[in-house]
Each structure stands twice: as structure tokens, then as C-alpha cells.
Design a protein around this motif. Structure first.
Motif, mmCIF file in Angstrom:
data_model
loop_
_atom_site.group_PDB
_atom_site.id
_atom_site.type_symbol
_atom_site.label_atom_id
_atom_site.label_comp_id
_atom_site.label_asym_id
_atom_site.label_seq_id
_atom_site.Cartn_x
_atom_site.Cartn_y
_atom_site.Cartn_z
ATOM 1 N N PRO A 1 0.821 -1.198 0.000
ATOM 2 C CA PRO A 1 0.000 0.000 0.000
ATOM 3 C C PRO A 1 0.860 1.255 0.000
ATOM 4 C CG PRO A 1 -0.815 -1.593 1.597
ATOM 5 C CD PRO A 1 0.506 -2.102 1.129
ATOM 6 N N ARG A 2 0.419 2.263 -0.763
ATOM 7 C CA ARG A 2 1.145 3.532 -0.793
ATOM 8 C C ARG A 2 0.936 4.268 0.515
ATOM 9 N NH1 ARG A 2 -0.988 3.320 -6.127
ATOM 10 N NH2 ARG A 2 -2.872 4.384 -5.416
ATOM 11 N N ALA A 3 1.958 5.032 0.906
ATOM 12 C CA ALA A 3 1.867 5.806 2.138
ATOM 13 C C ALA A 3 0.687 6.765 2.050
ATOM 14 C CB ALA A 3 3.164 6.572 2.361
ATOM 15 N N GLY A 4 -0.126 6.771 3.072
ATOM 16 C CA GLY A 4 -1.249 7.694 3.104
ATOM 17 C C GLY A 4 -2.406 7.293 2.203
ATOM 18 N N GLU A 5 -2.371 6.108 1.634
ATOM 19 C CA GLU A 5 -3.425 5.685 0.729
ATOM 20 C C GLU A 5 -4.718 5.500 1.509
ATOM 21 O OE1 GLU A 5 -3.415 1.640 -1.011
ATOM 22 O OE2 GLU A 5 -3.155 2.719 -2.899
ATOM 23 N N GLY A 6 -5.754 6.159 1.053
ATOM 24 C CA GLY A 6 -7.031 6.093 1.732
ATOM 25 C C GLY A 6 -7.841 4.895 1.275
ATOM 26 N N PRO A 7 -9.066 4.802 1.745
ATOM 27 C CA PRO A 7 -9.922 3.675 1.357
ATOM 28 C C PRO A 7 -10.290 3.759 -0.122
ATOM 29 C CG PRO A 7 -11.163 5.315 2.596
ATOM 30 C CD PRO A 7 -9.726 5.728 2.677
ATOM 31 N N ARG A 8 -10.544 2.619 -0.705
ATOM 32 C CA ARG A 8 -10.945 2.558 -2.108
ATOM 33 C C ARG A 8 -12.327 3.177 -2.292
ATOM 34 N NH1 ARG A 8 -8.224 -1.909 -4.472
ATOM 35 N NH2 ARG A 8 -6.019 -1.630 -3.954
ATOM 36 N N THR A 9 -12.539 3.772 -3.455
ATOM 37 C CA THR A 9 -13.844 4.346 -3.778
ATOM 38 C C THR A 9 -14.724 3.343 -4.520
ATOM 39 O OG1 THR A 9 -13.149 5.187 -5.947
ATOM 40 C CG2 THR A 9 -12.749 6.600 -4.029
ATOM 41 N N GLY A 10 -14.113 2.308 -5.100
ATOM 42 C CA GLY A 10 -14.873 1.362 -5.904
ATOM 43 C C GLY A 10 -15.323 1.947 -7.232
ATOM 44 N N THR A 11 -14.643 3.008 -7.663
ATOM 45 C CA THR A 11 -15.011 3.715 -8.882
ATOM 46 C C THR A 11 -13.768 4.008 -9.701
ATOM 47 O OG1 THR A 11 -16.855 4.793 -7.737
ATOM 48 C CG2 THR A 11 -16.144 5.786 -9.810
ATOM 49 N N VAL A 12 -13.866 3.887 -11.021
ATOM 50 C CA VAL A 12 -12.784 4.315 -11.903
ATOM 51 C C VAL A 12 -13.347 5.289 -12.925
ATOM 52 C CG1 VAL A 12 -11.553 2.129 -11.631
ATOM 53 C CG2 VAL A 12 -13.050 2.461 -13.608
ATOM 54 N N ALA A 13 -12.472 6.134 -13.454
ATOM 55 C CA ALA A 13 -12.856 7.109 -14.473
ATOM 56 C C ALA A 13 -12.422 6.617 -15.843
ATOM 57 C CB ALA A 13 -12.225 8.466 -14.187
ATOM 58 N N VAL A 14 -13.306 6.730 -16.815
ATOM 59 C CA VAL A 14 -12.945 6.552 -18.215
ATOM 60 C C VAL A 14 -12.869 7.947 -18.824
ATOM 61 C CG1 VAL A 14 -13.596 5.609 -20.451
ATOM 62 C CG2 VAL A 14 -14.023 4.294 -18.371
ATOM 63 N N VAL A 15 -11.674 8.343 -19.224
ATOM 64 C CA VAL A 15 -11.436 9.694 -19.736
ATOM 65 C C VAL A 15 -11.436 9.634 -21.261
ATOM 66 C CG1 VAL A 15 -9.908 11.694 -19.708
ATOM 67 C CG2 VAL A 15 -10.041 10.191 -17.700
ATOM 68 N N LEU A 16 -12.440 10.222 -21.868
ATOM 69 C CA LEU A 16 -12.573 10.246 -23.321
ATOM 70 C C LEU A 16 -11.962 11.537 -23.842
ATOM 71 C CD1 LEU A 16 -16.269 9.001 -23.547
ATOM 72 C CD2 LEU A 16 -14.188 7.637 -23.796
ATOM 73 N N CYS A 17 -10.834 11.417 -24.517
ATOM 74 C CA CYS A 17 -10.081 12.597 -24.953
ATOM 75 C C CYS A 17 -10.551 13.040 -26.335
ATOM 76 C CB CYS A 17 -8.591 12.286 -24.967
ATOM 77 S SG CYS A 17 -7.963 11.593 -23.428
ATOM 78 N N GLU A 18 -11.817 13.370 -26.434
ATOM 79 C CA GLU A 18 -12.407 13.768 -27.713
ATOM 80 C C GLU A 18 -13.397 14.895 -27.501
ATOM 81 O OE1 GLU A 18 -12.130 13.225 -30.836
ATOM 82 O OE2 GLU A 18 -10.728 11.534 -30.883
ATOM 83 N N ASP A 19 -13.586 15.677 -28.552
ATOM 84 C CA ASP A 19 -14.652 16.670 -28.536
ATOM 85 C C ASP A 19 -15.989 15.969 -28.770
ATOM 86 O OD1 ASP A 19 -12.894 18.771 -28.100
ATOM 87 O OD2 ASP A 19 -12.487 18.996 -30.241
ATOM 88 N N GLY A 20 -17.074 16.633 -28.379
ATOM 89 C CA GLY A 20 -18.388 16.024 -28.353
ATOM 90 C C GLY A 20 -18.887 15.387 -29.628
ATOM 91 N N PRO A 21 -18.808 16.067 -30.793
ATOM 92 C CA PRO A 21 -19.439 15.511 -32.004
ATOM 93 C C PRO A 21 -18.986 14.101 -32.346
ATOM 94 C CG PRO A 21 -18.861 17.804 -32.350
ATOM 95 C CD PRO A 21 -18.300 17.426 -31.012
ATOM 96 N N ARG A 22 -17.680 13.826 -32.295
ATOM 97 C CA ARG A 22 -17.223 12.495 -32.671
ATOM 98 C C ARG A 22 -17.650 11.444 -31.650
ATOM 99 N NH1 ARG A 22 -11.598 9.631 -32.515
ATOM 100 N NH2 ARG A 22 -12.197 7.733 -33.601
ATOM 101 N N LEU A 23 -17.726 11.825 -30.377
ATOM 102 C CA LEU A 23 -18.125 10.868 -29.352
ATOM 103 C C LEU A 23 -19.504 10.283 -29.644
ATOM 104 C CD1 LEU A 23 -16.986 12.609 -26.050
ATOM 105 C CD2 LEU A 23 -16.038 10.539 -27.060
ATOM 106 N N PHE A 24 -20.385 11.088 -30.219
ATOM 107 C CA PHE A 24 -21.762 10.643 -30.416
ATOM 108 C C PHE A 24 -22.042 10.175 -31.837
ATOM 109 C CE2 PHE A 24 -21.859 13.694 -26.870
ATOM 110 C CZ PHE A 24 -22.374 12.861 -25.889
ATOM 111 N N SER A 25 -21.044 10.274 -32.725
ATOM 112 C CA SER A 25 -21.271 9.857 -34.106
ATOM 113 C C SER A 25 -20.444 8.632 -34.507
ATOM 114 C CB SER A 25 -20.960 11.004 -35.072
ATOM 115 O OG SER A 25 -19.592 11.381 -34.994
ATOM 116 N N ASP A 26 -19.386 8.348 -33.783
ATOM 117 C CA ASP A 26 -18.497 7.256 -34.150
ATOM 118 C C ASP A 26 -18.816 6.028 -33.303
ATOM 119 O OD1 ASP A 26 -16.362 5.506 -34.668
ATOM 120 O OD2 ASP A 26 -14.979 7.161 -35.016
ATOM 121 N N PRO A 27 -19.194 4.898 -33.931
ATOM 122 C CA PRO A 27 -19.554 3.703 -33.150
ATOM 123 C C PRO A 27 -18.401 3.126 -32.353
ATOM 124 C CG PRO A 27 -19.437 3.190 -35.504
ATOM 125 C CD PRO A 27 -19.349 4.685 -35.378
ATOM 126 N N PHE A 28 -17.170 3.542 -32.628
ATOM 127 C CA PHE A 28 -16.014 3.047 -31.876
ATOM 128 C C PHE A 28 -16.217 3.242 -30.380
ATOM 129 C CE2 PHE A 28 -12.088 4.113 -29.642
ATOM 130 C CZ PHE A 28 -11.306 3.007 -29.892
#
Length: 340
Positions: free
Chosen positions: A60-87
Motif C-alpha cells: 500500500p502507498r503511504a497515506g493511501e485512503g480507502p478505495r472508492t470502488g469507482t474508476v474514471a474513463v477519460v474520453l479525450c475527444e470533442d463532443g461531435p465524434r463521441l456521439f457519431s463514431d460507433p467506436f
């Protein structure tokens, strides 16, 4: 599907999962003592651990707090392509399946060019246990380099030292080579390309595959290359430019199926028949590739598997079961249809 694991030689959580015949999420649940696992599955994972000599590496890392049970998916795109590309829907389905099986919640962050600071503050605020970056452009490098939490990139990150990061990619270069060689084998000799964005690894790698198959940088005619942004309109505009520069072209390799829709539209408007006058090959094997006119020959990449594997690797980083950054490259295959 071919998988090239270019990792540290010590066994990882992903190695255990493969040996046990389960997902990385299931292996993680067994190693973390979750009760909702079948006895047979638990025995398979435990046997794989013993056989491989797998050892969890991180304290465990020093000072590591309790787990949140959550992860972030960071989509590095502007809005239009996110909603038009089936990828994006396909990769998020793979991510969702893997993380849901591990009992982990997902927060989706849309990191546009103007608000990287907001995304960084959220990631640094202790809200999530880790982050999965998707569709990384060079503009995402600041957030990647500053993030002090477990992270994985779906796709090779656009940084000077990608070996610092765990990432899961597909064989973009090899898929492009296969596409161009298919066109060459069909007798096409004036092969052009609509390449992807210059600031993204898939754009660069698929262009590199085209260049290699044609004969190398000294052989490729710069006028035979036009760039798009992976969107349909950019594919149409790029095809028009290629027709203006090289009116005698007889084939085009397009770096995405969505851009290929625009390419087909531009060729129709120019009175060029596909494949009689111009053969077209795309990349993705998106569902739309089966319904174009004519149906599109394309390079199939395992998008859902990419999302699932990247999510599994992130769980391993969070749990400390992946001691060193490593790379995983998933194979591609050519799907031949009527367009080429």
C-alpha cells in the motif's frame, strides 16, 4: 485473435486470468477475496497462481485512503465524434462488461481541449481509484503525465516515453499493411490513402503501414496522402482532394470506416464506380461497414476486447498485481467484401 504481450517477464494478473480461462476482472475478484465467485472458478485461478508463481507486487502507498470502488474513463475527444463514431460505444461496452463483473462503478469524463484542468482536478481529488484514457491525442499528454493515480491507456499514448505507461493497443500498422497488400494483389497500382489525425497513434500507425506496404518513405507520393479527423465529412473532403491531385487513382485505403462513408459519397458524386474504377478498404469493421453500398472491405479490430482488456489491466494496476508498466497489442484481420 493474436495477442502480443510485450511485458515485464514476471507474470501479471492478465497472465493468471488467461491461464485460468477467466477474465482479468474475475481473477481480481478471486485474489481480493470476493465471495460471489464459483468454487470451480476460484480453484482455477488459485491453480494458475501456483503454476505461474504469481506474486502480488505492490505494498500500500503511504497515506493511501480507502478505495472508492469507482474508476474514471477519460474520453479525450470533442463532443461531435463521441456521439457519431460507433467506436466509442463498442469500447465502452467492453469496459463496462469487465468492470461490472468486478463490482466497480464507472465515471465517464469528456476531456475536451479547453477543459483539461477541470479533468485533472477531478482525477486528483480522490474521487476514483484509477483512470482509463481512451482516444488520446497529443493534447492529453499533460493530464497523463500529471495524473498521480493508477492509469492505463486504451491505445498507445501520444507521449515521448510510452513505455512509462501500461497500454492496450491494436496492430494498426499491421492491419494497414494487410489492407494495402490486398489492393496490390488485386492489381491496383495507384493506391492513395485517407489517413487519420496526425496527433493520434492510430492515425500515425495506419499511415506508417500504408507507407511500408507501398515501398517506404522515399517511394510514397505525398500527393497520394490526405488526412481526415476520423469523421465522415473529413473523409469526403479528403477524397475530393485526392481526386483533384491524382485523378487516375484506382484505390484508396481509408483509416476508418466512418471516413470511408465520406469517401464513398465523394466517389459517387465524382461518377467513380466502386470497385470497378476505385477500390476502397476501410479500417474498424464497424457495423456500418456491412450496410454501405457496396459493402465495405475493411480491417477488423477487436474494439470490445480492447476495452475489456484495458479495463482488466487497470484493475491489476489498482490492485498492485501489475508491478511494471507493460504493453499489450491485439491482432487485426482483413474482412473482404464487395468494395475491394
Amino acid at each position: 485473435m493474436t495477442v502480443l504481450d510485450l511485458s515485464d517477464p514476471r507474470p501479471t494478473l492478465a497472465d493468471v486470468a488467461r491461464a485460468a480461462g477467466v477474465s482479468s476482472a474475475t481473477a481480481s475478484r478471486v485474489l481480493n477475496g470476493f465471495p460471489q465467485v464459483r468454487d470451480q472458478t476460484r480453484r482455477q485461478v488459485e491453480q494458475a497462481v501456483r503454476t505461474l508463481g504469481y506474486v502480488r507486487q505492490r505494498a500500500p502507498r503511504a497515506g493511501e485512503g480507502p478505495r472508492t470502488g469507482t474508476v474514471a474513463v477519460v474520453l479525450c475527444e470533442d463532443g461531435p465524434r463521441l456521439f457519431s463514431d460507433p467506436f466509442f460505444g463498442r469500447i465502452m461496452w467492453g469496459v463496462h462488461q469487465e468492470l461490472t463483473a468486478a463490482g466497480v462503478q464507472v465515471v465517464v469524463l469528456m476531456m475536451q481541449a479547453a477543459d483539461q484542468a477541470t479533468t485533472f482536478r477531478y482525477l486528483a481529488g480522490g474521487h476514483v481509484d484509477g483512470a482509463l484514457f481512451v482516444s488520446t491525442h497529443t493534447r492529453c499528454t499533460t493530464a497523463l503525465s500529471r495524473a498521480e493515480l493508477p492509469l492505463v491507456s486504451a491505445g498507445r499514448p501520444m507521449v515521448a516515453d510510452p513505455a512509462r505507461y501500461t497500454y492496450v493497443d491494436v496492430d494498426n500498422r499491421g492491419g494497414a499493411v494487410a489492407a494495402v497488400r490486398h489492393l496490390q494483389a488485386a492489381g491496383r497500382r495507384r493506391i492513395t490513402t485517407v489517413a487519420g489525425p496526425k496527433d493520434m497513434a492510430p492515425g500515425r500507425d495506419r499511415l506508417a503501414g500504408y507507407v511500408a506496404a507501398i515501398g517506404g518513405p522515399g517511394v510514397v507520393d505525398p500527393g497520394s496522402v490526405a488526412h481526415g479527423d476520423f469523421g465522415q465529412a473529413s473523409g469526403e473532403h479528403a477524397m475530393r482532394r485526392l481526386l483533384d491531385r491524382r485523378p487516375d487513382l484506382d484505390a484508396v485505403f481509408v483509416a476508418s470506416d466512418v471516413m470511408a462513408l465520406g469517401v464513398l459519397r465523394a466517389l459517387r458524386r465524382a461518377g467513380r464506380r466502386v470497385p470497378d474504377d476505385v477500390a476502397v478498404v476501410g479500417f474498424d469493421n464497424a457495423p456500418i461497414s456491412r450496410t454501405t453500398d457496396p459493402p465495405l472491405t475493411t480491417v477488423s479490430q477487436p474494439v470490445e476486447a480492447l476495452g475489456a482488456r484495458a479495463a482488466g489491466e487497470l484493475l491489476a494496476v489498482i490492485d498492485g498485481t501489475a508491478a511494471q508498466p507493460h504493453r499489450v497489442v491485439l491482432g487485426t484481420t482483413l474482412v473482404v467484401r464487395e468494395s475491394a
